[in-house]
Design a protein around this motif. Structure first.
Motif, short mmCIF file in Angstrom:
data_model
loop_
_atom_site.label_atom_id
_atom_site.label_comp_id
_atom_site.label_asym_id
_atom_site.label_seq_id
_atom_site.Cartn_x
_atom_site.Cartn_y
_atom_site.Cartn_z
N VAL A 1 -16.79 -51.07 27.59
CA VAL A 1 -18.21 -50.74 27.78
C VAL A 1 -18.49 -50.50 29.26
CG1 VAL A 1 -20.56 -51.67 27.62
CG2 VAL A 1 -18.98 -51.96 25.72
N ASP A 2 -18.00 -51.40 30.12
CA ASP A 2 -18.21 -51.24 31.56
C ASP A 2 -17.56 -49.96 32.07
OD1 ASP A 2 -19.69 -53.53 31.76
OD2 ASP A 2 -18.14 -54.72 32.74
N LYS A 3 -16.37 -49.67 31.61
CA LYS A 3 -15.68 -48.47 32.07
C LYS A 3 -16.39 -47.20 31.58
CE LYS A 3 -11.34 -50.15 33.51
NZ LYS A 3 -11.04 -49.66 34.83
N ALA A 4 -16.94 -47.23 30.38
CA ALA A 4 -17.69 -46.08 29.87
C ALA A 4 -18.97 -45.87 30.67
CB ALA A 4 -18.01 -46.27 28.39
N LYS A 5 -19.68 -46.97 30.94
CA LYS A 5 -20.90 -46.87 31.75
C LYS A 5 -20.57 -46.38 33.15
CE LYS A 5 -23.67 -50.44 29.46
NZ LYS A 5 -24.31 -51.75 29.63
N ALA A 6 -19.43 -46.86 33.69
CA ALA A 6 -19.01 -46.45 35.02
C ALA A 6 -18.77 -44.94 35.06
CB ALA A 6 -17.74 -47.20 35.42
N ALA A 7 -18.09 -44.44 34.07
CA ALA A 7 -17.81 -43.00 34.03
C ALA A 7 -19.10 -42.19 33.96
CB ALA A 7 -16.90 -42.68 32.84
N GLN B 1 -19.21 -50.84 38.49
CA GLN B 1 -19.00 -51.10 37.07
C GLN B 1 -17.53 -50.93 36.70
OE1 GLN B 1 -21.93 -48.28 35.62
NE2 GLN B 1 -23.14 -49.93 34.74
N ASP B 2 -16.87 -49.99 37.33
CA ASP B 2 -15.46 -49.77 37.07
C ASP B 2 -14.64 -51.00 37.49
OD1 ASP B 2 -13.35 -48.23 36.11
OD2 ASP B 2 -13.04 -47.20 38.02
N THR C 1 -12.46 -53.57 35.14
CA THR C 1 -11.07 -53.91 35.43
C THR C 1 -10.88 -55.42 35.47
OG1 THR C 1 -10.78 -51.87 36.67
CG2 THR C 1 -9.20 -53.63 37.11
N VAL C 2 -11.81 -56.13 36.10
CA VAL C 2 -11.74 -57.59 36.18
C VAL C 2 -11.82 -58.19 34.77
CG1 VAL C 2 -12.95 -59.66 36.96
CG2 VAL C 2 -12.59 -57.77 38.53
N LYS C 3 -12.74 -57.68 33.98
CA LYS C 3 -12.87 -58.18 32.61
C LYS C 3 -11.58 -57.93 31.82
CE LYS C 3 -17.85 -57.94 32.01
NZ LYS C 3 -18.96 -57.29 31.30
N GLY C 4 -10.94 -56.81 32.07
CA GLY C 4 -9.69 -56.50 31.40
C GLY C 4 -8.58 -57.47 31.79
N LYS C 5 -8.55 -57.85 33.05
CA LYS C 5 -7.51 -58.75 33.53
C LYS C 5 -7.77 -60.20 33.12
CE LYS C 5 -5.30 -55.71 36.11
NZ LYS C 5 -4.12 -55.07 35.65
N LEU C 6 -9.04 -60.62 33.15
CA LEU C 6 -9.37 -62.02 32.91
C LEU C 6 -9.92 -62.31 31.52
CD1 LEU C 6 -11.07 -62.85 36.33
CD2 LEU C 6 -8.69 -63.23 35.66
N GLY C 7 -10.23 -61.28 30.79
CA GLY C 7 -10.83 -61.46 29.47
C GLY C 7 -12.32 -61.13 29.55
N ASP C 8 -12.90 -60.85 28.41
CA ASP C 8 -14.29 -60.40 28.36
C ASP C 8 -15.31 -61.50 28.64
OD1 ASP C 8 -13.52 -57.86 27.80
OD2 ASP C 8 -13.77 -58.03 25.63
N ASN C 9 -14.92 -62.73 28.68
CA ASN C 9 -15.87 -63.83 28.86
C ASN C 9 -16.16 -64.11 30.32
OD1 ASN C 9 -16.10 -64.21 26.09
ND2 ASN C 9 -14.32 -65.56 26.05
N VAL C 10 -15.97 -63.13 31.18
CA VAL C 10 -16.22 -63.30 32.61
C VAL C 10 -17.67 -62.98 32.89
CG1 VAL C 10 -15.63 -62.50 34.92
CG2 VAL C 10 -13.87 -62.72 33.18
#
Length: 60
Positions: A5-11, A46-47, A51-60
Motif C-alpha cells: 500500500v505504501d509503495k503504491a501510494k509512493a508511486a 512513503q517509499d 521498505t521499512v515495513k517490508g523488512k520489519l513486518g507490517d506492524n511497524v
C-alpha cells in the motif's frame, strides 16, 4: 500488505508530483512547481516507509 500500500501510494505521489513540477516549470508557475516537488518528496518518504515495513513486518 502495508508495504505494498505504501509503495503504491509512493508511486502515485511521485508521478503526480513530477507532473505538477513539470507543468509548473513549463507555465512559469513556481507555486505549482513547489507543490510538485513537495509531493515527490512525500512519495519518496512513503517509499522508505514501505521498505521499512517490508523488512520489519507490517506492524511497524
Amino acid at each position: 500488505m502495508g508495504e505494498m500500500v505504501d509503495k503504491a501510494k509512493a508511486a502515485g505521489n511521485k508521478l503526480a508530483g513530477g507532473a505538477k513540477d513539470a507543468i509548473g516549470k513549463a507555465t512559469d508557475n513556481p507555486d505549482l512547481q513547489a507543490e510538485g516537488k513537495a509531493q515527490k518528496a512525500k512519495g519518496a518518504a512513503q517509499d522508505v516507509s514501505g521498505t521499512v515495513k517490508g523488512k520489519l513486518g507490517d506492524n511497524v
